[in-house]
Motif scaffolding. Structure first.
Motif, PDB file in Angstrom:
ATOM      1  N   UNK A  82       9.893  -1.528  10.658  1.00 18.60           N
ATOM      2  CA  UNK A  82       9.696  -0.192  11.231  1.00 18.60           C
ATOM      3  C   UNK A  82       8.951   0.790  10.324  1.00 18.60           C
ATOM      4  N   UNK A  83       8.299   0.279   9.276  1.00 18.61           N
ATOM      5  CA  UNK A  83       7.490   1.167   8.441  1.00 18.61           C
ATOM      6  C   UNK A  83       6.085   1.288   9.004  1.00 18.61           C
ATOM      7  N   UNK A  84       5.661   0.251   9.695  1.00 20.07           N
ATOM      8  CA  UNK A  84       4.348   0.271  10.337  1.00 20.07           C
ATOM      9  C   UNK A  84       4.610   0.106  11.812  1.00 20.07           C
ATOM     10  N   UNK A 107       5.475 -18.216  15.672  1.00 25.70           N
ATOM     11  CA  UNK A 107       5.828 -17.563  14.422  1.00 25.70           C
ATOM     12  C   UNK A 107       4.558 -17.097  13.748  1.00 25.70           C
ATOM     13  N   UNK A 108       4.372 -15.803  13.735  1.00 25.04           N
ATOM     14  CA  UNK A 108       3.178 -15.251  13.100  1.00 25.04           C
ATOM     15  C   UNK A 108       3.604 -14.144  12.158  1.00 25.04           C
ATOM     16  N   UNK A 109       2.744 -13.831  11.235  1.00 24.84           N
ATOM     17  CA  UNK A 109       3.012 -12.707  10.344  1.00 24.84           C
ATOM     18  C   UNK A 109       2.879 -11.411  11.123  1.00 24.84           C
ATOM     19  N   UNK A 110       3.122 -10.353  10.414  1.00 28.37           N
ATOM     20  CA  UNK A 110       2.991  -9.033  11.004  1.00 28.37           C
ATOM     21  C   UNK A 110       1.563  -8.821  11.489  1.00 28.37           C
ATOM     22  N   UNK A 111       1.441  -8.342  12.710  1.00 29.06           N
ATOM     23  CA  UNK A 111       0.095  -8.055  13.203  1.00 29.06           C
ATOM     24  C   UNK A 111       0.024  -6.604  13.629  1.00 29.06           C
ATOM     25  N   UNK A 112      -0.707  -5.851  12.877  1.00 31.62           N
ATOM     26  CA  UNK A 112      -0.861  -4.433  13.194  1.00 31.62           C
ATOM     27  C   UNK A 112      -2.337  -4.123  12.989  1.00 31.62           C
ATOM     28  N   UNK A 113      -2.924  -3.492  13.948  1.00 32.32           N
ATOM     29  CA  UNK A 113      -4.337  -3.147  13.794  1.00 32.32           C
ATOM     30  C   UNK A 113      -4.471  -2.093  12.688  1.00 32.32           C
ATOM     31  N   UNK A 114      -5.402  -2.349  11.791  1.00 34.72           N
ATOM     32  CA  UNK A 114      -5.527  -1.483  10.625  1.00 34.72           C
ATOM     33  C   UNK A 114      -6.000  -0.086  10.996  1.00 34.72           C
ATOM     34  N   UNK A 115      -6.738   0.043  12.086  1.00 36.50           N
ATOM     35  CA  UNK A 115      -7.347   1.341  12.399  1.00 36.50           C
ATOM     36  C   UNK A 115      -6.488   2.190  13.328  1.00 36.50           C
ATOM     37  N   UNK A 155      -0.673  -0.607  -3.751  1.00 32.64           N
ATOM     38  CA  UNK A 155       0.440  -1.543  -3.529  1.00 32.64           C
ATOM     39  C   UNK A 155       1.690  -1.081  -4.284  1.00 32.64           C
ATOM     40  N   UNK A 156       1.490  -0.626  -5.512  1.00 42.28           N
ATOM     41  CA  UNK A 156       2.623  -0.109  -6.302  1.00 42.28           C
ATOM     42  C   UNK A 156       3.254   1.089  -5.607  1.00 42.28           C
ATOM     43  N   UNK A 157       2.396   1.992  -5.143  1.00 39.41           N
ATOM     44  CA  UNK A 157       2.882   3.200  -4.486  1.00 39.41           C
ATOM     45  C   UNK A 157       3.658   2.858  -3.210  1.00 39.41           C
ATOM     46  N   UNK A 158       3.137   1.905  -2.430  1.00 34.90           N
ATOM     47  CA  UNK A 158       3.816   1.530  -1.182  1.00 34.90           C
ATOM     48  C   UNK A 158       5.165   0.856  -1.470  1.00 34.90           C
ATOM     49  N   UNK A 159       5.251   0.179  -2.623  1.00 37.02           N
ATOM     50  CA  UNK A 159       6.552  -0.387  -3.008  1.00 37.02           C
ATOM     51  C   UNK A 159       7.528   0.727  -3.368  1.00 37.02           C
ATOM     52  N   UNK A 160       7.033   1.739  -4.096  1.00 35.47           N
ATOM     53  CA  UNK A 160       7.889   2.863  -4.483  1.00 35.47           C
ATOM     54  C   UNK A 160       8.395   3.614  -3.263  1.00 35.47           C
ATOM     55  N   UNK A 161       7.532   3.705  -2.247  1.00 36.01           N
ATOM     56  CA  UNK A 161       7.925   4.428  -1.022  1.00 36.01           C
ATOM     57  C   UNK A 161       8.824   3.584  -0.121  1.00 36.01           C
ATOM     58  N   UNK A 162       8.940   2.291  -0.426  1.00 39.29           N
ATOM     59  CA  UNK A 162       9.775   1.431   0.411  1.00 39.29           C
ATOM     60  C   UNK A 162       9.064   0.865   1.628  1.00 39.29           C
ATOM     61  N   UNK A 163       7.758   1.106   1.713  1.00 38.25           N
ATOM     62  CA  UNK A 163       6.995   0.522   2.828  1.00 38.25           C
ATOM     63  C   UNK A 163       6.878  -0.980   2.602  1.00 38.25           C
ATOM     64  N   UNK A 164       6.589  -1.343   1.352  1.00 33.11           N
ATOM     65  CA  UNK A 164       6.586  -2.752   0.953  1.00 33.11           C
ATOM     66  C   UNK A 164       7.916  -3.050   0.289  1.00 33.11           C
ATOM     67  N   UNK A 165       8.596  -4.079   0.801  1.00 35.16           N
ATOM     68  CA  UNK A 165       9.910  -4.436   0.261  1.00 35.16           C
ATOM     69  C   UNK A 165       9.764  -5.212  -1.042  1.00 35.16           C
TER      70      UNK A 165
END
Lengths: 160, 161
Positions: free
Chosen positions: A61-63, B150-158, B41-51
């Motif tokens: 739920x972050x994206x 079974x696929x990875x996360x799919x989110x359009x970047x734009x 990537x470091x920043x997104x980890x700090x924010x908790x967006x990346x686990x």
């Protein structure tokens, strides 16, 4: 069999994969092997599908927004419904499970209206209702699943 | 989080390349510097967006064929405390609080277990049951019989945030 290096890479790098210009060299230095050996071992693990990928794991739920969805599908309709559901790019992790609710999948959409729209389309196209079970709280604490790789895993790495 | 962060996540879902400088390769695809990419990537980890960043094992291929979704009906008063305990068990890979859907679905706690044998999975499930004790009113285990997709996360970047 998985070599000791394969086991180390599988168990020790589920988290804290180095964020540096040369991560494979860093791992090699930590483990006392060469960068080529690390790259070859990861390549073998990836080719044999023992790892699905190396990269960032995103917090749910972050994206966009996601939900777990369950459906109760009669056996005779299962293949048809499963195919329809799997076709949606918003659907991943679609599993058949042993239960009255026998079809389980995760839907990821950019926002709530998009999610609701996909649910409605799936229900209309398949003719079956859905049960939505969105995440309320994530209790995930341990940061890596300890793999038991010693007992002769079905793991047979040919090239390594 | 901006569109470049989204592009980074989108591009990384295919996996970091197995080349000596994988972040450099990824950065070139996006048109930024490797330093910028690593900082983001470091920043997104700090924010908790990346686990976390890591090699993601394929449990099934590694011999874990008995993958059970265990579901539990827990007294709402205790769900957070008990959920944290279950989530901390080293054999549990995911642990979530989800809503009940009465009368069809009374379960509000989900925990995934992975066993190489049915017996191993059963022992894990018993451990969870012991931990939950009297606060658990009922439970079931749903084993997967077929992986349909079974696929990875799919989110359009734009996609605008």
């Amino acid at each position: 069999m998985l070599s000791f290096l394969h086991q180390q890479l599988l168990n020790d790098y589920q988290q804290d994969f180095p964020l540096s210009p040369t991560p494979y060299l860093d791992i090699a230095n930590t483990l006392g092997v060469t960068e080529e050996e690390v790259l070859a071992a990861f390549s073998a693990l990836a080719e044999q599908d023992f790892i699905s990928r190396i990269g960032p794991i995103i917090q749910p739920n972050q994206l966009g927004i996601s939900t777990l969805v369950a459906m109760a599908i009669p056996e005779a309709d299962m293949s048809k419904v499963a195919d329809i559901v799997s076709q949606y790019p918003e659907v991943n992790h679609n599993y058949e499970r042993e239960h009255r609710f026998n079809l389980w999948f995760v839907l990821i959409a950019r926002d709530q209206p998009h999610l609701a729209n996909v649910i409605e389309q799936i229900e209309r196209q398949t003719g079956f209702k859905t049960m939505q079970l969105p995440l309320l709280e994530d209790y995930f604490i341990n940061l890596g699943f300890q793999l038991d790789l010693d007992s002769k895993a079905e793991a047979i790495l040919v090239s390594a | 989080m901006d569109h470049i962060d989204r592009e980074i996540i989108s591009a990384s879902q295919a996996g970091l390349p197995l080349t000596p400088e994988p972040y450099q390769t990824l950065a070139e695809q996006i048109g930024i510097s490797a330093d910028d990419l690593m900082q983001r990537l470091t920043h997104m980890q700090e924010l908790g967006i990346i686990r976390r960043i890591g090699a993601i094992p394929n449990h099934y291929r590694l011999g874990y064929k008995h993958n059970g979704m265990t579901v539990w009906d827990i007294d709402d008063t205790f769900i957070d405390a008990l959920g944290k305990k279950v989530g901390a068990l080293d054999f549990v890979s995911h642990c979530y609080h989800r809503p009940r859907h009465l009368p069809d679905w009374p379960y509000n706690l989900f925990a995934m277990v992975h066993g190489k044998t049915a017996e191993a999975a059963a022992i894990q499930i018993q451990q969870i049951a012991n931990l939950l004790g009297e606060h658990c009113l009922a439970h079931e285990v749903l084993y997967s019989t077929r992986i349909l997709k079974k696929t990875g996360l799919r989110i359009k970047a734009n996609v605008p945030s």
